[in-house]
Design a protein around this motif. Sequence first.
Motif, PDB file in Angstrom:
ATOM      1  N   LEU A  27       0.854  -1.425  -0.112  1.00  0.00           N
ATOM      2  CA  LEU A  27       0.045   0.036   0.248  1.00  0.00           C
ATOM      3  C   LEU A  27       0.521   1.224  -0.456  1.00  0.00           C
ATOM      4  O   LEU A  27       0.298   2.402  -0.801  1.00  0.00           O
ATOM      5  N   ALA A  28       1.761   1.365   0.929  1.00  0.00           N
ATOM      6  CA  ALA A  28       2.714   2.368   1.343  1.00  0.00           C
ATOM      7  C   ALA A  28       3.494   2.136  -0.453  1.00  0.00           C
ATOM      8  O   ALA A  28       4.041   3.750  -0.756  1.00  0.00           O
ATOM      9  N   ASP A  29       4.487   1.452  -0.937  1.00  0.00           N
ATOM     10  CA  ASP A  29       4.899   1.874  -2.032  1.00  0.00           C
ATOM     11  C   ASP A  29       3.827   2.053  -2.669  1.00  0.00           C
ATOM     12  O   ASP A  29       4.446   3.061  -4.161  1.00  0.00           O
ATOM     13  N   GLU A  30       2.610   2.129  -2.870  1.00  0.00           N
ATOM     14  CA  GLU A  30       2.287   2.811  -4.511  1.00  0.00           C
ATOM     15  C   GLU A  30       1.691   3.927  -4.146  1.00  0.00           C
ATOM     16  O   GLU A  30       1.662   4.378  -5.221  1.00  0.00           O
ATOM     17  N   LEU A  31       1.213   4.455  -2.620  1.00  0.00           N
ATOM     18  CA  LEU A  31       1.216   5.846  -2.041  1.00  0.00           C
ATOM     19  C   LEU A  31       2.544   6.977  -2.548  1.00  0.00           C
ATOM     20  O   LEU A  31       1.739   7.871  -3.035  1.00  0.00           O
ATOM     21  N   LEU A  32       2.945   6.286  -3.003  1.00  0.00           N
ATOM     22  CA  LEU A  32       4.784   7.378  -2.656  1.00  0.00           C
ATOM     23  C   LEU A  32       5.104   7.284  -3.914  1.00  0.00           C
ATOM     24  O   LEU A  32       5.996   8.253  -3.804  1.00  0.00           O
ATOM     25  N   ARG A  33       4.808   6.464  -4.779  1.00  0.00           N
ATOM     26  CA  ARG A  33       5.341   6.317  -6.131  1.00  0.00           C
ATOM     27  C   ARG A  33       5.341   7.528  -7.038  1.00  0.00           C
ATOM     28  O   ARG A  33       6.543   7.666  -7.559  1.00  0.00           O
ATOM     29  N   PRO A  34       4.922   8.389  -6.890  1.00  0.00           N
ATOM     30  CA  PRO A  34       4.568  10.060  -7.181  1.00  0.00           C
ATOM     31  C   PRO A  34       6.016  10.559  -7.090  1.00  0.00           C
ATOM     32  O   PRO A  34       5.798  11.401  -7.012  1.00  0.00           O
ATOM     33  N   PHE A  35       6.565  10.426  -5.999  1.00  0.00           N
ATOM     34  CA  PHE A  35       6.918  11.001  -4.912  1.00  0.00           C
ATOM     35  C   PHE A  35       9.063  10.067  -4.794  1.00  0.00           C
ATOM     36  O   PHE A  35       9.107   9.501  -4.072  1.00  0.00           O
ATOM     37  N   ALA A  36       9.480   9.851  -6.013  1.00  0.00           N
ATOM     38  CA  ALA A  36      10.821   9.533  -6.383  1.00  0.00           C
ATOM     39  C   ALA A  36      11.315   9.699  -5.698  1.00  0.00           C
ATOM     40  O   ALA A  36      12.098   8.464  -4.998  1.00  0.00           O
ATOM     41  N   ARG A  37      11.999  10.275  -4.854  1.00  0.00           N
ATOM     42  CA  ARG A  37      12.794  10.463  -3.996  1.00  0.00           C
ATOM     43  C   ARG A  37      13.116   9.519  -2.600  1.00  0.00           C
ATOM     44  O   ARG A  37      12.940   9.121  -2.108  1.00  0.00           O
ATOM     45  N   ARG A  38      11.538  10.098  -2.306  1.00  0.00           N
ATOM     46  CA  ARG A  38      10.845   9.652  -1.124  1.00  0.00           C
ATOM     47  C   ARG A  38      10.554   8.618  -1.085  1.00  0.00           C
ATOM     48  O   ARG A  38      10.269   6.933  -0.268  1.00  0.00           O
ATOM     49  N   HIS A  39       9.911   7.970  -2.133  1.00  0.00           N
ATOM     50  CA  HIS A  39       9.763   6.406  -3.095  1.00  0.00           C
ATOM     51  C   HIS A  39      10.941   5.620  -3.241  1.00  0.00           C
ATOM     52  O   HIS A  39      10.766   4.971  -2.054  1.00  0.00           O
ATOM     53  N   GLY A  40      12.227   6.239  -3.468  1.00  0.00           N
ATOM     54  CA  GLY A  40      13.357   5.341  -2.878  1.00  0.00           C
ATOM     55  C   GLY A  40      13.298   5.410  -1.313  1.00  0.00           C
ATOM     56  O   GLY A  40      14.569   4.055  -1.744  1.00  0.00           O
ATOM     57  N   LEU A  41      13.210   6.156  -0.979  1.00  0.00           N
ATOM     58  CA  LEU A  41      13.702   5.440   0.401  1.00  0.00           C
ATOM     59  C   LEU A  41      13.170   5.083   0.593  1.00  0.00           C
ATOM     60  O   LEU A  41      13.533   3.827   2.309  1.00  0.00           O
ATOM     61  N   PHE A  42      11.909   4.760   1.136  1.00  0.00           N
ATOM     62  CA  PHE A  42      10.808   4.171   1.499  1.00  0.00           C
ATOM     63  C   PHE A  42      11.324   2.307   0.791  1.00  0.00           C
ATOM     64  O   PHE A  42      11.190   1.317   1.534  1.00  0.00           O
TER      65      PHE A  42
END
Length: 299
Positions: free
Chosen positions: A95-110
Motif C-alpha cells: 500500500l505504501a509503495d503505491e501511495l509514494l510512487r509519485p514522489f521519486a526520492r521519498r519513494h526511493g528511501l521507502f
Amino acid sequence: MKRMFEAVVFGGAKLFWDYRHRNTDQYKGYYHWHQCCEMLFVHEGTGHVVVGGETFPIRRGMLFFFRPYQLHHVYANVSPEQPYTRTIFHFDSQLADELLRPFARRHGLFAALWQGSHPIQAFDLKTAEETVERNLDDYDRTRQEGKGEDAEEIGMLILRLLDTVIRYDPSGQSRTPGILERKSTGYVQQAMRWIDEHYQETFYLDDLADAMHLSKFYLSKLFHEETGSTLKEYVTAKRMRQACRLLETTAKSVEWIGSEVGISNPSYFVQVFKHEVGTTPLKYRTGFIHSVHGKGKAR
C-alpha cells in the motif's frame, strides 16, 4: 503471554495506529516480528532497540523502521518518574509503495527501507522532533475526524516522516556520530554476528565465550545490559524466525527444519516453537498457506 510472531490484525483497516502510548510500569520487551511494516517514534524514554544485529538507543526524537517479518527487540527502562511514550503504526508495504510512487526520492528511501537495502533503520530526529510530533498530531486529529483511513492521509503521514529523514540526512547514507551508542569493546555486536553465523549448529554459551576470549559470565552480563535480553533469548529468537521462514518457503519435514536451525531433537523443537510462536510448526505452516491464498483471492 507475548509471542515472537505478532500478527497485526487490521480488521479491514489500512493502518494500525497507536498514538502516544505511555508506559510507567516495567517494560522488559521481547523479540518479535510482524507481517507488515512498523514505524516507531519515541516521545520520551530510555532503553535499547535491537534490530539487524545492532543495538540502538531509545531516546526522545528517535524514529525506527522495522521491515515485515524482521526480528526486533525493544527494551525500555521504565518507572513512574521515567515513562516510555511512543507512537507506533503498522501498515502494508505494498500500500505504501503505491501511495509514494509519485514522489521519486521519498519513494526511493521507502523502497530501500522496506526491501532491506538501506544501511540505517534508526534515525535520530531530535533536531526535528517538533516537526515530527506536529505531523503525528495532525494525523491523529484526522483519525478523530473519521478521515484517517483515507489513502491520501496515510500517504501524507508516511511521506512527511520520510521527508523529515531526508532533510535531516540529505545523503540518506551517513550515520550520525553517536547514534549507535556502542560499548567501546563492541562485544555485543560481535556476539550477535557469531550467533547469526552459528545458530544452525548445536553449541553452548561456552563455545561463544571461548570464540570471543571472554568469560561467559562477563559476556552474558554485558549482553543483557546493552540489549535488555539474554543470549539464550537472542539465539532462540534467531532459530524460531528461521524455522518460520523454512515452514513458509519449503515443504520440508518438521524434523528436518528443527535440525536445520540447531535443534536436533524433534519433540524439543516442537515444544520450543509452540512456546515461543504460540502454535505448532504444522499449524503455523497451514495458517501461513491459508493467509497467502486469502490474499490472492482478495486481489
